[in-house]
Design an enzyme around this catalytic site. Sequence first.
Site, PDB file in Angstrom:
ATOM      1  CB  THR A  82      -0.939  -0.006   1.218  1.00 31.22           C
ATOM      2  OG1 THR A  82      -1.848  -1.092   1.085  1.00 31.22           O
ATOM      3  CG2 THR A  82      -1.719   1.269   1.363  1.00 31.22           C
ATOM      4  CG  ASN A 107       1.122  -7.804   8.246  1.00 27.87           C
ATOM      5  OD1 ASN A 107       1.169  -6.566   8.267  1.00 27.87           O
ATOM      6  ND2 ASN A 107       0.169  -8.482   7.605  1.00 27.87           N
ATOM      7  N   GLY A 110       1.880  -1.760   9.298  1.00 30.08           N
ATOM      8  CA  GLY A 110       1.395  -0.375   9.446  1.00 30.08           C
ATOM      9  C   GLY A 110       1.743   0.499   8.255  1.00 30.08           C
ATOM     10  CG  PHE A 111      -0.637   1.262   5.264  1.00 25.48           C
ATOM     11  CD1 PHE A 111      -0.837  -0.067   4.937  1.00 25.48           C
ATOM     12  CD2 PHE A 111      -1.733   2.123   5.253  1.00 25.48           C
ATOM     13  CE1 PHE A 111      -2.114  -0.549   4.616  1.00 25.48           C
ATOM     14  CE2 PHE A 111      -3.010   1.656   4.931  1.00 25.48           C
ATOM     15  CZ  PHE A 111      -3.192   0.318   4.622  1.00 25.48           C
ATOM     16  CG  ASN A 169      -5.722  -1.708   1.904  1.00 22.42           C
ATOM     17  OD1 ASN A 169      -6.659  -2.286   2.445  1.00 22.42           O
ATOM     18  ND2 ASN A 169      -4.478  -1.818   2.327  1.00 22.42           N
ATOM     19  CB  SER A 172      -4.532  -2.699   6.241  1.00 24.32           C
ATOM     20  OG  SER A 172      -4.131  -3.155   4.995  1.00 24.32           O
ATOM     21  CG  ASN A 174      -1.607  -4.224  10.835  1.00 23.58           C
ATOM     22  OD1 ASN A 174      -1.996  -4.739  11.881  1.00 23.58           O
ATOM     23  ND2 ASN A 174      -1.262  -4.935   9.767  1.00 23.58           N
ATOM     24  CB  THR A 175      -3.842   2.192   9.262  1.00 25.35           C
ATOM     25  OG1 THR A 175      -2.632   1.905   8.575  1.00 25.35           O
ATOM     26  CG2 THR A 175      -4.048   3.698   9.331  1.00 25.35           C
ATOM     27  CE  LYS A 212      -5.963  -7.034   0.066  1.00 25.35           C
ATOM     28  NZ  LYS A 212      -4.524  -7.182  -0.142  1.00 25.35           N
ATOM     29  CG  ASN A 241      -6.079  -6.641   3.805  1.00 31.07           C
ATOM     30  OD1 ASN A 241      -5.064  -7.136   4.300  1.00 31.07           O
ATOM     31  ND2 ASN A 241      -6.095  -5.428   3.297  1.00 31.07           N
ATOM     32  CB  THR A 242      -4.544  -9.935   7.165  1.00 29.50           C
ATOM     33  OG1 THR A 242      -4.684  -8.549   7.508  1.00 29.50           O
ATOM     34  CG2 THR A 242      -3.333 -10.100   6.281  1.00 29.50           C
TER      35      THR A 242
HETATM   36  C1  FMN Z   1       3.541  -8.982   5.590  1.00 27.40           C
HETATM   37  C2  FMN Z   1       2.274  -8.624   4.895  1.00 27.40           C
HETATM   38  C3  FMN Z   1       2.061  -7.319   4.499  1.00 27.40           C
HETATM   39  C4  FMN Z   1       0.885  -6.976   3.849  1.00 27.40           C
HETATM   40  N1  FMN Z   1       0.707  -5.681   3.439  1.00 27.40           N
HETATM   41  C5  FMN Z   1      -0.414  -5.345   2.765  1.00 27.40           C
HETATM   42  C6  FMN Z   1      -0.590  -4.030   2.288  1.00 27.40           C
HETATM   43  O1  FMN Z   1       0.261  -3.152   2.446  1.00 27.40           O
HETATM   44  N2  FMN Z   1      -1.748  -3.750   1.641  1.00 27.40           N
HETATM   45  C7  FMN Z   1      -2.727  -4.688   1.416  1.00 27.40           C
HETATM   46  O2  FMN Z   1      -3.746  -4.379   0.805  1.00 27.40           O
HETATM   47  N3  FMN Z   1      -2.560  -5.943   1.849  1.00 27.40           N
HETATM   48  C8  FMN Z   1      -1.443  -6.295   2.499  1.00 27.40           C
HETATM   49  N4  FMN Z   1      -1.274  -7.580   2.941  1.00 27.40           N
HETATM   50  C9  FMN Z   1      -2.375  -8.568   2.728  1.00 27.40           C
HETATM   51  C10 FMN Z   1      -2.144  -9.423   1.494  1.00 27.40           C
HETATM   52  O3  FMN Z   1      -2.117  -8.655   0.335  1.00 27.40           O
HETATM   53  C11 FMN Z   1      -3.249 -10.498   1.374  1.00 27.40           C
HETATM   54  O4  FMN Z   1      -4.484  -9.846   1.147  1.00 27.40           O
HETATM   55  C12 FMN Z   1      -3.384 -11.353   2.625  1.00 27.40           C
HETATM   56  O5  FMN Z   1      -2.117 -11.645   3.156  1.00 27.40           O
HETATM   57  C13 FMN Z   1      -4.095 -12.695   2.352  1.00 27.40           C
HETATM   58  O6  FMN Z   1      -3.386 -13.472   1.412  1.00 27.40           O
HETATM   59  P1  FMN Z   1      -2.389 -14.674   1.818  1.00 27.40           P
HETATM   60  O7  FMN Z   1      -3.143 -15.573   2.737  1.00 27.40           O
HETATM   61  O8  FMN Z   1      -2.004 -15.293   0.496  1.00 27.40           O
HETATM   62  O9  FMN Z   1      -1.219 -14.050   2.483  1.00 27.40           O
HETATM   63  C14 FMN Z   1      -0.101  -7.962   3.596  1.00 27.40           C
HETATM   64  C15 FMN Z   1       0.120  -9.274   3.992  1.00 27.40           C
HETATM   65  C16 FMN Z   1       1.290  -9.619   4.635  1.00 27.40           C
HETATM   66  C17 FMN Z   1       1.502 -11.047   5.058  1.00 27.40           C
END
Ligand code: FMN
Length: 333
Positions: A82, A107, A110-111, A169, A172, A174-175, A212, A241-242
């Site tokens: 992001t 994780n 935090g962008f 996005n 997330s 973390n913000t 997202k 996302n997560t």
């Molecule tokens: C270390 C880490 C950093 C991430 N950073 C972002 C991010 O900056 N922006 C975002 O939209 N998703 C971010 N994600 C989420 C991933 O893009 C993805 O949506 C999520 O991890 C689920 O997919 P996965 O199970 O294949 O990891 C991050 C995931 C991880 C593990």
Amino acid sequence: VRSILFLWSAEKAHYLAMDTLKFVLKIPLLRKLVKGKSPSGSTTIAGVTFKGKLGIAAGFDKNARYINELAHLGFGFVEIGTVTPVPQEGNPKPRLFRLKKDEAIINRMGFNNDGMDKIAKRLEKYMDRDIVIGGNLGKNKVTPNENAPDDYEKCFEKLYYLVDYFVVNVSSPNTPGLRDLQDKDSLGQIFDRLFAKREELYDGVRKPIFLKIAPDLTNDQLDDITELVNSKGIEGLIATNTTISREGLKTDKSIVDEIGAGGLSGKPVKEMSTHVVKYLRNKLPNTPIVGVGGIHSVSDAKEKIAAGADLIQVYSGFIYEGLSLVNGINSEC
Ligand SMILES: Cc1cc2nc3c(=O)[nH]c(=O)nc-3n(C[C@H](O)[C@H](O)[C@H](O)COP(=O)(O)O)c2cc1C
């Protein structure tokens, strides 16, 4: 390679692996040896033609530093970011943790990113390219939610001519407060601003804007998203996302508690994200959906596609399975 990398802290290992790969791929013989299977076929959604079906999810190449390398490994598209308007350090380290027993990651980055100006400069090198690049947009931590549309608009304008699609996005964890922007009114305001800006910037191509979303939304909240997609004409969804959930983990609860806050990804998020894809596909038969969350095998990839995903992305699965996952998906999906 994984066993060696897993001796390092997760964040160090990430940059060590990618910087080593960057170096190795400069050596012609090694470049030939370390190569993923190229994607076959193509998928066109929202006016953008993607090679194959597999992309690397946002967060892996936050600063657009590894685009050529990821293309060489076989990814058909890279979602950078992001990206926020002003550079951010992100949260204090450690902020990235492996849950090996669960093949998962927590994780709370935090962008952390270099900011839109530096990232835009880097992207200028890729004007003539063979890979689709998505720009995943966020807001700075210090920007209050009522001013969030300004941040999304700034990044959108800065990157408009440099990427092929955009992602808003707001999912997330973390913000602080970011996920509150997933409500209908806040999202409506952000998309109104971006669509208006797009008309101003229009140069013959309307770059599509996707949303997202989190895997933690209730069906009612998903219905709100559906309504918004229909009323605003949002061109695609990235699901998901997560998660903030910690349910059903094999890792000891004490270890998970000690890690603390953050988004959980990898195998434990698979079912939740597939549910979201399926639910949205039923409600929105014609809206492009990118399925992401817990894809660690070819059969996981096929499951997401069967649930309704037009394209898929991986992050954690690539950390745990490496190139064999990319090769398998590019051969069989
Ligand atoms: C270390 C880490 C950093 C991430 N950073 C972002 C991010 O900056 N922006 C975002 O939209 N998703 C971010 N994600 C989420 C991933 O893009 C993805 O949506 C999520 O991890 C689920 O997919 P996965 O199970 O294949 O990891 C991050 C995931 C991880 C593990």
